[in-house]
Design a protein around this motif. Structure first.
Motif, short mmCIF file in Angstrom:
data_model
loop_
_atom_site.label_atom_id
_atom_site.label_comp_id
_atom_site.label_asym_id
_atom_site.label_seq_id
_atom_site.Cartn_x
_atom_site.Cartn_y
_atom_site.Cartn_z
N ALA A 26 12.53 11.63 2.67
CA ALA A 26 11.53 10.72 3.01
C ALA A 26 10.36 11.16 2.28
CB ALA A 26 11.35 11.23 4.37
N ARG A 27 9.53 10.18 2.22
CA ARG A 27 8.21 10.99 0.92
C ARG A 27 7.38 9.54 1.06
NH1 ARG A 27 8.08 9.61 -4.22
NH2 ARG A 27 6.32 11.53 -4.35
N THR A 28 6.02 10.09 0.35
CA THR A 28 5.20 9.33 0.65
C THR A 28 4.69 9.00 -0.67
OG1 THR A 28 3.88 9.97 2.53
CG2 THR A 28 2.94 8.66 1.03
N ASP A 29 4.79 7.41 -1.07
CA ASP A 29 5.09 6.78 -2.67
C ASP A 29 4.30 5.30 -2.79
OD1 ASP A 29 4.40 6.93 -5.15
OD2 ASP A 29 6.27 8.19 -5.35
N GLU A 30 4.40 4.84 -4.03
CA GLU A 30 3.97 3.69 -4.10
C GLU A 30 4.88 2.68 -4.31
OE1 GLU A 30 -0.32 1.66 -5.96
OE2 GLU A 30 1.45 2.45 -8.14
N TRP A 31 5.47 1.93 -3.24
CA TRP A 31 7.02 1.47 -3.45
C TRP A 31 6.63 0.02 -4.74
CZ3 TRP A 31 9.78 6.06 -2.25
CH2 TRP A 31 8.97 6.44 -1.26
N TYR A 32 7.08 0.12 -5.64
CA TYR A 32 7.27 -0.96 -6.55
C TYR A 32 8.55 -1.73 -6.14
CZ TYR A 32 4.46 1.07 -10.46
OH TYR A 32 3.27 1.38 -10.93
N ASP A 33 8.19 -3.35 -6.34
CA ASP A 33 8.64 -4.44 -6.35
C ASP A 33 9.44 -4.81 -8.09
OD1 ASP A 33 9.65 -4.70 -3.32
OD2 ASP A 33 7.05 -5.20 -3.36
N GLU B 230 14.33 -0.36 3.26
CA GLU B 230 12.93 -1.50 3.34
C GLU B 230 12.63 -1.36 4.53
OE1 GLU B 230 12.60 -5.05 1.50
OE2 GLU B 230 12.68 -4.48 -0.75
N THR B 231 13.50 -1.32 5.45
CA THR B 231 13.36 -1.54 6.82
C THR B 231 12.94 -0.04 7.70
OG1 THR B 231 14.91 0.41 7.72
CG2 THR B 231 15.64 -2.30 7.56
N SER B 232 12.28 0.91 6.28
CA SER B 232 11.51 2.49 6.79
C SER B 232 9.81 2.30 5.98
CB SER B 232 12.09 3.44 6.05
OG SER B 232 11.88 3.66 4.76
N TYR B 233 9.93 0.30 6.25
CA TYR B 233 8.13 0.85 5.45
C TYR B 233 7.68 -0.89 5.91
CZ TYR B 233 9.83 -0.32 0.52
OH TYR B 233 10.27 -1.23 -0.26
N PHE C 193 16.13 7.01 -18.55
CA PHE C 193 16.06 7.45 -17.51
C PHE C 193 14.65 7.00 -16.55
CE2 PHE C 193 14.22 10.43 -13.95
CZ PHE C 193 15.29 9.92 -12.97
N TYR C 194 15.26 6.24 -15.81
CA TYR C 194 13.36 5.68 -15.38
C TYR C 194 13.77 5.96 -13.79
CZ TYR C 194 9.80 2.88 -13.15
OH TYR C 194 8.61 1.77 -12.77
N THR C 195 12.60 6.18 -13.01
CA THR C 195 12.05 6.14 -11.97
C THR C 195 11.15 6.22 -11.04
OG1 THR C 195 12.15 7.36 -10.18
CG2 THR C 195 10.91 8.44 -12.38
N ALA C 196 10.83 5.00 -10.53
CA ALA C 196 9.60 4.03 -10.42
C ALA C 196 8.75 5.42 -8.98
CB ALA C 196 10.43 3.29 -9.16
N LEU C 197 9.07 6.61 -8.83
CA LEU C 197 8.32 7.89 -8.40
C LEU C 197 7.00 8.26 -8.98
CD1 LEU C 197 11.39 8.72 -5.75
CD2 LEU C 197 10.24 7.19 -5.56
N GLY C 198 6.29 8.52 -8.13
CA GLY C 198 5.38 9.22 -9.02
C GLY C 198 3.93 8.84 -9.17
N HIS C 199 3.86 7.90 -8.35
CA HIS C 199 2.43 7.28 -7.77
C HIS C 199 1.19 8.17 -7.51
CE1 HIS C 199 -1.00 4.24 -7.45
NE2 HIS C 199 -1.84 5.22 -6.06
N GLU D 144 0.59 -1.12 0.26
CA GLU D 144 0.01 -0.32 0.09
C GLU D 144 0.95 1.33 0.06
OE1 GLU D 144 1.23 -0.37 4.45
OE2 GLU D 144 0.18 -2.50 1.98
N VAL D 145 0.17 1.96 -0.70
CA VAL D 145 0.66 3.64 -0.05
C VAL D 145 1.31 3.94 0.92
CG1 VAL D 145 0.93 6.49 -0.88
CG2 VAL D 145 -0.66 4.45 -2.83
N GLN D 146 2.16 4.93 1.19
CA GLN D 146 2.79 5.03 2.90
C GLN D 146 4.47 5.44 2.35
OE1 GLN D 146 4.61 1.19 4.71
NE2 GLN D 146 4.27 0.12 3.10
N PRO D 147 4.37 5.65 3.73
CA PRO D 147 6.00 6.48 4.47
C PRO D 147 7.25 5.37 3.99
CG PRO D 147 4.03 7.60 5.49
CD PRO D 147 3.63 6.07 4.98
N ALA D 148 8.48 6.21 3.57
CA ALA D 148 9.60 5.42 3.42
C ALA D 148 10.71 6.84 3.01
CB ALA D 148 9.21 4.01 1.96
N ARG D 149 11.93 6.22 3.14
CA ARG D 149 12.87 6.67 3.33
C ARG D 149 13.72 5.70 2.07
NH1 ARG D 149 13.67 5.28 8.58
NH2 ARG D 149 15.17 3.51 8.58
N ILE D 150 14.07 6.54 1.49
CA ILE D 150 14.66 6.72 -0.05
C ILE D 150 16.38 6.52 0.10
CG2 ILE D 150 15.00 7.32 -2.65
CD1 ILE D 150 11.81 8.38 -2.88
#
Length: 218
Positions: free
Chosen positions: A137-144, A161-164, A187-193, A113-119
């Motif tokens: 630190a930001r909130t997004d949908e963290w893709y595997d 992954e320890t932050s979410y 260039f690819y970024t998984a951020l931006g949900h 689920e969308v949640q805060p995490a550390r990058i």
């Protein structure tokens, strides 16, 4: 300079696409380049693509075009030196097209689920990350991803992954990367949900740096 923003979806459609288009258009207006946004696959021709410094797939999904000639056009464009940027769900696109898998770098697998995490900012010597702190630190949908792209790309950001909860890739979990192995820059970024992603100054600078990189302007 002109950049194509393509956001066709034949799978899941992100509600944030209009916010992303608006944000990229504003970045162009503020930084001296033109953004052409479309979901019409008719633009994927050698003649049309030749007019762009870079092509951006903004949360595309599924098949970008039913015409094999469109695949050939995009591949020819990149192999001829054209730039490519993929944002968020671009990695959910064209699973059966091997060239595109190499171009984007990795295939989406799943996400919690969308949640805060550390990058963790792994590489700050890049236009897309030079402005960031070591930990973002930001909130997004963290893709595997189905595979870890490290080894074939230059990793820029990775998830802590320890932050979410719900991450499945472990300590080495790339989130953004680049490469130039196919002719042009990618260039690819998984951020931006989320819609909010496209109003964050740090995120906008991340995207601007990626566009500058792939267009060859930096």
């Amino acid at each position: 300079m002109r950049i194509l923003v393509y956001s066709r979806t034949t799978g899941f459609r992100h509600d944030s696409i209009p916010a992303g288009v608006a944000a990229l258009t504003a970045l162009g207006r503020d930084h001296g380049f033109e953004v052409v946004a479309t979901e019409d696959p008719a633009v994927l021709t050698p003649a049309d693509l030749s007019g762009f410094a870079a092509v951006t797939f903004l949360s595309t999904s599924g098949t970008v075009s039913d015409d094999p000639a469109a695949h050939d056009a995009l591949e020819g464009y990149v192999r001829g030196g054209g730039g490519f940027a993929g944002i968020h769900a671009a990695s959910t696109t064209e699973y059966d097209w091997p060239f595109f898998g190499t171009l984007v770098g990795a295939r989406f697998d799943t996400h919690p689920e969308v949640q805060p995490a550390r990058i963790l900012v792994e590489d700050r010597a890049h236009a897309s990350t030079a402005h960031l702190p070591e930990t973002w630190a930001r909130t997004d949908e963290w893709y595997d991803f189905r595979t870890n792209p490290r080894g074939s790309v230059r990793v820029l950001l990775r998830a802590d992954e320890t932050s979410y909860t719900g991450g499945k890739m472990g300590a080495d979990h790339p989130l953004a990367w680049c490469h130039d192995t196919l002719g042009g820059r990618s260039f690819y970024t998984a951020l931006g949900h989320t819609d909010a992603s496209f109003a964050e100054p740090a995120m906008l600078a991340h995207l601007l740096g990626g566009l500058r990189y792939v267009s060859g302007s930096r």
